[in-house]
Write a protein that holds these residues in place. Structure first.
Motif, short mmCIF file in Angstrom:
data_model
loop_
_atom_site.label_atom_id
_atom_site.label_comp_id
_atom_site.label_asym_id
_atom_site.label_seq_id
_atom_site.Cartn_x
_atom_site.Cartn_y
_atom_site.Cartn_z
N TRP A 11 47.45 35.53 31.00
CA TRP A 11 46.13 34.90 31.14
C TRP A 11 45.97 34.15 32.46
N ILE A 12 47.08 33.81 33.13
CA ILE A 12 46.93 33.15 34.44
C ILE A 12 46.92 34.16 35.59
N GLY A 13 46.91 35.46 35.26
CA GLY A 13 46.73 36.48 36.28
C GLY A 13 47.99 37.01 36.91
N VAL A 14 49.16 36.71 36.31
CA VAL A 14 50.44 37.19 36.82
C VAL A 14 50.88 38.40 36.00
N ASP A 15 51.28 39.47 36.65
CA ASP A 15 51.80 40.65 35.95
C ASP A 15 53.19 40.32 35.42
N PRO A 16 53.36 40.21 34.09
CA PRO A 16 54.66 39.79 33.57
C PRO A 16 55.80 40.73 33.92
N VAL A 17 55.54 42.02 33.93
CA VAL A 17 56.62 42.98 34.20
C VAL A 17 57.19 42.77 35.61
N GLN A 18 56.34 42.40 36.56
CA GLN A 18 56.79 42.21 37.93
C GLN A 18 57.64 40.96 38.12
N THR A 19 57.66 40.08 37.12
CA THR A 19 58.46 38.85 37.24
C THR A 19 59.88 39.00 36.69
N ILE A 20 60.19 40.14 36.09
CA ILE A 20 61.50 40.30 35.46
C ILE A 20 62.61 40.54 36.48
N ALA A 21 62.44 41.51 37.36
CA ALA A 21 63.49 41.85 38.31
C ALA A 21 63.91 40.68 39.20
N PRO A 22 62.98 39.92 39.79
CA PRO A 22 63.39 38.86 40.72
C PRO A 22 64.15 37.72 40.05
N TYR A 23 63.95 37.54 38.73
CA TYR A 23 64.53 36.38 38.05
C TYR A 23 65.43 36.77 36.88
N ALA A 24 65.92 37.99 36.93
CA ALA A 24 66.70 38.52 35.80
C ALA A 24 67.93 37.68 35.50
N ASP A 25 68.53 37.10 36.52
CA ASP A 25 69.75 36.32 36.29
C ASP A 25 69.47 34.99 35.61
N ARG A 26 68.21 34.57 35.55
CA ARG A 26 67.84 33.31 34.91
C ARG A 26 67.06 33.51 33.62
N ILE A 27 66.70 34.74 33.29
CA ILE A 27 66.04 35.03 32.01
C ILE A 27 67.15 35.30 31.00
N VAL A 28 67.51 34.27 30.24
CA VAL A 28 68.64 34.40 29.30
C VAL A 28 68.16 34.53 27.86
N HIS A 29 66.89 34.28 27.64
CA HIS A 29 66.28 34.38 26.32
C HIS A 29 64.82 34.72 26.58
N ALA A 30 64.17 35.44 25.67
CA ALA A 30 62.78 35.83 25.89
C ALA A 30 62.00 35.69 24.60
N GLN A 31 60.72 35.38 24.73
CA GLN A 31 59.84 35.28 23.58
C GLN A 31 58.82 36.40 23.60
N ALA A 32 58.54 36.93 22.44
CA ALA A 32 57.59 38.03 22.31
C ALA A 32 56.31 37.50 21.68
N LYS A 33 55.35 37.22 22.54
CA LYS A 33 54.02 36.80 22.09
C LYS A 33 53.00 37.57 22.91
N ASP A 34 51.96 38.03 22.27
CA ASP A 34 50.93 38.82 22.94
C ASP A 34 49.71 37.94 23.21
N LEU A 35 48.77 38.48 23.99
CA LEU A 35 47.57 37.74 24.34
C LEU A 35 46.39 38.68 24.44
#
Length: 306
Positions: free
Chosen positions: A193-217
């Protein structure tokens, strides 16, 4: 990767009741809500007695999860660690430390929380304040082999004008908070909803994404043309109601879950994808909440390697 769920959507059930249902429904892990027992807001679920949690409690919880063949992926206490009231902030930090102690007793690697914000001050002094507050909390957790994970929720309802109330909502702020020793409980719904493509944020920060939440919008057709990006301004009785979007369970909104799960796999994510149910369509009663969780499971289970 394992498919889990956050227990906060069922605040009136015991952890034992939730574990039995979740296992039967096909979930593999629980992210356990650990708010204090205040009798406050419904989402402040208290599914673990973290105040005075002892060895007998730990043995009981371990036995419960073993019987139902579930993992305990994280403990959840999402509160404002920069609250402007010093007394309230001290209460929050004390409870957060109790949650960390409980996680350590259960060998749970992660405790989820928010950075938060003092909504009476601009962003820059808040960041400076966080740089004073969080090193001690991160050190407290680290000494107990626990990592603090921050959900990237905007928490606009915490701010009197609907501005961000949790200074962890964008990749720019993630990079800042990573420097404090914090990790990410990544949630694509807030990015959407803030205009950021979520898929594009995974690769650059993969080493810090240690848990993920599944919620849709879900973006409500035509509504943003009336209210604008910042949402309702004149008649906003509910601070969380922007008027142009709403949370949904996975599969009922805009998020491309096939692309999300694929990108998580591609970049080495081996943690828990935890359903966070805040869907108003499938809320209001225990039966409807469970139906929503079943919809989420049917959406995500085929995407995750058994």
């Amino acid at each position: 990767m394992k498919l889990g769920m956050l227990t906060a959507c069922l605040p009136h059930l015991s952890l034992a009741e939730i574990a039995a249902w979740a296992s039967e429904a096909g979930y593999e892990a629980l992210e356990v809500a650990a708010w204090p027992r205040t009798g406050g807001r419904d989402f402040e679920a208290a599914h673990l007695p973290v105040a005075g949690f002892g060895q007998r409690d730990a043995e009981e919880i371990r036995g419960l999860f073993e019987r139902h063949r579930l993992d305990l992926s994280a403990l959840a206490y999402y509160e404002n660690n920069l609250h402007p009231d010093p007394a309230r902030r001290a209460e929050i930090h004390a409870h957060l430390k109790a949650v960390i102690d409980t996680a350590a007793a259960l060998d749970v690697p992660y405790v989820g929380t928010f950075v938060g914000r003092d909504w009476t001050r601009p962003v820059a002094p808040n960041l400076e304040e966080a740089e004073k507050v969080f090193p001690e909390l991160v050190e407290y957790a680290g000494e107990r082999d626990v990592r603090l994970i921050i959900e990237n929720c905007v928490m606009e309802g915490w701010h009197p004008d609907g501005c961000p109330g949790n200074l962890a909502y964008s990749p720019e702020l993630w990079e800042w908070m990573f420097s404090l020793g914090l990790y990410l409980n990544w949630d694509p719904s807030h990015l959407t909803w803030i205009g950021v493509d979520p898929v594009q944020t995974i690769a650059p920060y993969a080493d810090r994404i240690v848990h993920a939440q599944a919620k849709d919008l879900q973006i409500l057709p035509g509504k943003v043309d009336r209210y604008g990006f910042f949402g309702k301004a004149v008649q906003r009785e509910d601070p969380w109601d922007t008027g142009w979007w709403r949370y949904r369970v996975p599969g009922r909104g805009q998020v491309d879950w096939s692309a999300v799960v694929d990108a998580l796999y591609e970049h080495g994510f081996t943690g828990t994808l935890s359903v966070e149910h805040e869907d108003p369509v499938w809320g209001g009663t225990e039966e409807k909440v469970k139906t929503g969780l079943e919809i989420a499971h049917r959406t995500l289970r085929p995407l995750i390697v058994a």
